[in-house]
Design a protein around this motif. Structure first.
Motif, PDB file in Angstrom:
ATOM      1  N   ALA A  56     -47.754  16.387 -10.677  1.00 11.03           N
ATOM      2  CA  ALA A  56     -49.085  16.877 -10.296  1.00 11.03           C
ATOM      3  C   ALA A  56     -49.127  18.373 -10.555  1.00 11.03           C
ATOM      4  CB  ALA A  56     -49.374  16.583  -8.827  1.00 11.03           C
ATOM      5  N   ASP A  89     -52.458  13.936  -9.402  1.00 10.03           N
ATOM      6  CA  ASP A  89     -53.468  14.849  -8.869  1.00 10.03           C
ATOM      7  C   ASP A  89     -54.638  14.037  -8.345  1.00 10.03           C
ATOM      8  OD1 ASP A  89     -52.911  17.748  -9.232  1.00 10.03           O
ATOM      9  OD2 ASP A  89     -52.617  17.161 -11.322  1.00 10.03           O
ATOM     10  N   ASN A  90     -55.289  14.535  -7.310  1.00 10.98           N
ATOM     11  CA  ASN A  90     -56.520  13.891  -6.841  1.00 10.98           C
ATOM     12  C   ASN A  90     -57.647  14.115  -7.836  1.00 10.98           C
ATOM     13  OD1 ASN A  90     -55.742  12.686  -4.354  1.00 10.98           O
ATOM     14  ND2 ASN A  90     -55.598  14.726  -3.472  1.00 10.98           N
ATOM     15  N   GLY A 109     -54.118  10.296  -5.802  1.00 15.87           N
ATOM     16  CA  GLY A 109     -52.947  11.165  -5.695  1.00 15.87           C
ATOM     17  C   GLY A 109     -51.706  10.395  -5.265  1.00 15.87           C
TER      18      GLY A 109
END
Length: 186
Positions: A80, A113-114, A138
């Motif tokens: 991420a 990652d969101n 995520g």
């Protein structure tokens, strides 16, 4: 508290104890979301020598299926943009890909990652070109749950036959493995 015990045992290298705790979570609380992740962690800890295929949608919208990479040594890199060690690994992965070529070695990123835009921005800025899987959520996404990813980075090495060779390889170990395979194939 069982999850804390499981993860602390795993990080201490006590994998059998960690598996017992992960399995206890699944047994006692099968209905909670964490049970799915505990199942994935058990799967990851027991993955050496087992087939590994990963499918999903890439950040670019195209489908990705790691089974199409059979015959190559494949690194699966969970990462991420908020994970600085992940980004350092990516720089070294870029060097390893240029050094060992893409004929026998491939990398597939699994972005956790969101916000997929953050990942795309980072990939463009760093000129990272290998395929990147992404799913919303995520560390709670289906991609993270599938292998019980609780912390980053995580790298799995999948051998040329599609089985897991190393479920927690470091960038240094990867470099040594590629060098060894390159030397022995000459």
């Amino acid at each position: 508290s069982m999850l804390q015990l499981a993860t602390s045992q795993e990080f201490a290298g006590e994998n059998e104890e960690a598996i017992k705790w992960y399995e206890q979570i699944v047994k006692e609380y099968p209905q909670i979301e964490m049970a799915e992740k505990a199942t994935g962690a058990t799967r990851r800890l027991q993955s050496i020598g087992k087939p590994f295929d990963l499918r999903g949608q890439g950040l670019d919208g195209r489908p990705i299926d790691t089974s199409s990479l059979r015959g190559n040594l494949v690194l699966i890199h969970y990462w991420a943009t908020w994970c600085e060690p992940c980004k350092q690994d990516m720089k070294q992965l870029k060097q390893l890909l240029s050094q060992y070529g893409r004929q026998e070695f491939a990398v597939v990123g699994v972005n956790l990652d969101n916000d997929p835009k953050a990942a795309l921005t980072h990939l463009r800025a760093e000129r990272i070109s290998w395929p990147q899987l992404h799913d919303s959520g995520g560390l709670d996404s289906s991609l993270a749950k599938q292998m019980g990813i609780f912390a980053l980075p995580v790298m799995l090495l999948v051998d040329t036959d599609g089985t897991v060779a190393n479920r927690a390889i470091t960038i240094e170990e990867l470099g040594a493995e590629l060098k060894k395979r390159s030397t022995s194939s000459r």
